[in-house]
Motif scaffolding. Sequence first.
Motif, mmCIF file in Angstrom:
data_model
loop_
_atom_site.group_PDB
_atom_site.id
_atom_site.type_symbol
_atom_site.label_atom_id
_atom_site.label_comp_id
_atom_site.label_asym_id
_atom_site.label_seq_id
_atom_site.Cartn_x
_atom_site.Cartn_y
_atom_site.Cartn_z
ATOM 1 N N GLY A 1 47.135 -28.289 3.855
ATOM 2 C CA GLY A 1 47.217 -26.893 3.446
ATOM 3 C C GLY A 1 46.403 -25.950 4.308
ATOM 4 O O GLY A 1 46.451 -24.741 4.104
ATOM 5 N N MET A 2 45.656 -26.482 5.266
ATOM 6 C CA MET A 2 44.874 -25.645 6.167
ATOM 7 C C MET A 2 45.427 -25.775 7.572
ATOM 8 O O MET A 2 45.586 -26.872 8.084
ATOM 9 C CB MET A 2 43.401 -26.053 6.174
ATOM 10 N N ASP B 1 32.614 -35.737 8.100
ATOM 11 C CA ASP B 1 31.724 -34.566 8.118
ATOM 12 C C ASP B 1 32.492 -33.297 8.465
ATOM 13 O O ASP B 1 32.270 -32.243 7.864
ATOM 14 C CB ASP B 1 30.589 -34.760 9.123
ATOM 15 N N ALA B 2 33.386 -33.394 9.444
ATOM 16 C CA ALA B 2 34.175 -32.231 9.862
ATOM 17 C C ALA B 2 35.082 -31.768 8.728
ATOM 18 O O ALA B 2 35.190 -30.565 8.453
ATOM 19 C CB ALA B 2 34.996 -32.571 11.104
ATOM 20 N N ARG B 3 35.725 -32.707 8.054
ATOM 21 C CA ARG B 3 36.607 -32.350 6.942
ATOM 22 C C ARG B 3 35.806 -31.749 5.793
ATOM 23 O O ARG B 3 36.234 -30.771 5.169
ATOM 24 C CB ARG B 3 37.394 -33.575 6.475
ATOM 25 N N ALA B 4 34.614 -32.281 5.524
ATOM 26 C CA ALA B 4 33.755 -31.718 4.475
ATOM 27 C C ALA B 4 33.384 -30.270 4.802
ATOM 28 O O ALA B 4 33.357 -29.405 3.915
ATOM 29 C CB ALA B 4 32.505 -32.574 4.299
ATOM 30 N N PHE B 5 33.082 -29.996 6.070
ATOM 31 C CA PHE B 5 32.803 -28.628 6.526
ATOM 32 C C PHE B 5 34.001 -27.727 6.251
ATOM 33 O O PHE B 5 33.860 -26.624 5.703
ATOM 34 C CB PHE B 5 32.458 -28.658 8.022
ATOM 35 N N SER C 1 36.892 -23.686 3.038
ATOM 36 C CA SER C 1 38.076 -23.316 2.263
ATOM 37 C C SER C 1 37.682 -22.882 0.851
ATOM 38 O O SER C 1 38.193 -21.884 0.329
ATOM 39 C CB SER C 1 39.038 -24.506 2.196
ATOM 40 N N GLU C 2 36.775 -23.619 0.239
ATOM 41 C CA GLU C 2 36.309 -23.259 -1.108
ATOM 42 C C GLU C 2 35.618 -21.894 -1.088
ATOM 43 O O GLU C 2 35.807 -21.078 -1.995
ATOM 44 C CB GLU C 2 35.372 -24.339 -1.654
ATOM 45 N N TRP C 3 34.810 -21.649 -0.053
ATOM 46 C CA TRP C 3 34.153 -20.355 0.094
ATOM 47 C C TRP C 3 35.194 -19.241 0.232
ATOM 48 O O TRP C 3 35.100 -18.211 -0.427
ATOM 49 C CB TRP C 3 33.206 -20.391 1.304
ATOM 50 N N SER D 1 36.862 -18.483 -2.973
ATOM 51 C CA SER D 1 35.984 -17.777 -3.905
ATOM 52 C C SER D 1 35.922 -16.279 -3.599
ATOM 53 O O SER D 1 35.638 -15.475 -4.481
ATOM 54 C CB SER D 1 34.574 -18.372 -3.899
ATOM 55 N N LEU D 2 36.181 -15.905 -2.350
ATOM 56 C CA LEU D 2 36.163 -14.505 -1.954
ATOM 57 C C LEU D 2 37.522 -13.825 -2.148
ATOM 58 O O LEU D 2 37.598 -12.599 -2.148
ATOM 59 C CB LEU D 2 35.775 -14.371 -0.488
ATOM 60 N N ALA D 3 38.578 -14.606 -2.283
ATOM 61 C CA ALA D 3 39.937 -14.065 -2.280
ATOM 62 C C ALA D 3 40.145 -12.906 -3.252
ATOM 63 O O ALA D 3 40.758 -11.908 -2.874
ATOM 64 C CB ALA D 3 40.943 -15.171 -2.540
ATOM 65 N N PRO D 4 39.642 -12.957 -4.482
ATOM 66 C CA PRO D 4 39.894 -11.827 -5.394
ATOM 67 C C PRO D 4 39.242 -10.519 -4.923
ATOM 68 O O PRO D 4 39.708 -9.451 -5.272
ATOM 69 C CB PRO D 4 39.258 -12.267 -6.707
ATOM 70 N N THR D 5 38.181 -10.617 -4.097
ATOM 71 C CA THR D 5 37.485 -9.405 -3.675
ATOM 72 C C THR D 5 38.023 -8.859 -2.365
ATOM 73 O O THR D 5 37.629 -7.789 -1.956
ATOM 74 C CB THR D 5 35.984 -9.661 -3.520
#
Length: 180
Positions: A30-31, A161-165, A170-172, A175-179
Amino acid sequence: MHILALSGSNRRASTNTSLLKALSAVAPEGMEITICDGLGQLPIFSPDLEGPDRPKAVSDFIARIKAADGVIIASPEYVRALPGGLKNALDWLVSGEELIGKPIALAHASHRGDDMLTDLRRVLSTLSTGFAADIFLRVPVMKSSPEDIHALVTHPDTAQDARAFLIRFSEWAHSLAPTR
């Protein structure tokens, strides 16, 4: 999710560009990560060239920033500072709204370069409330070939580690998408 990846290096065999390309190979489902080529082709920033006199290369760059769901930047350090091409590209974004609130994170392809990273973090935190200073990936691959970088980043240990980054970024961003 579409991520635009900016490399501060214009070298053909850039370790930073190679790191960004390798990240696209381990991106979660999805990315999509697209490398933004051509920062070195942007004219030197001038407020006189904003608005109707804006060069096409700048308009195209700004449109790519606007269309992206987030931006990942990887850059070398030149003389303990930001490379001129990257700083110039960021200067073109200062008076617009395309980067304000846009999720941004850093990746770094060297074991050194902390002076540049400090400068880049200061610039990005000024440009965007979406800059996530604590979402950071360092893969010390300085002087490695693009093929070696790809092999290292896609190796299961580093890929985790790269995928975790990328997942954290993506989560960050979500979290900003509504703003935004």
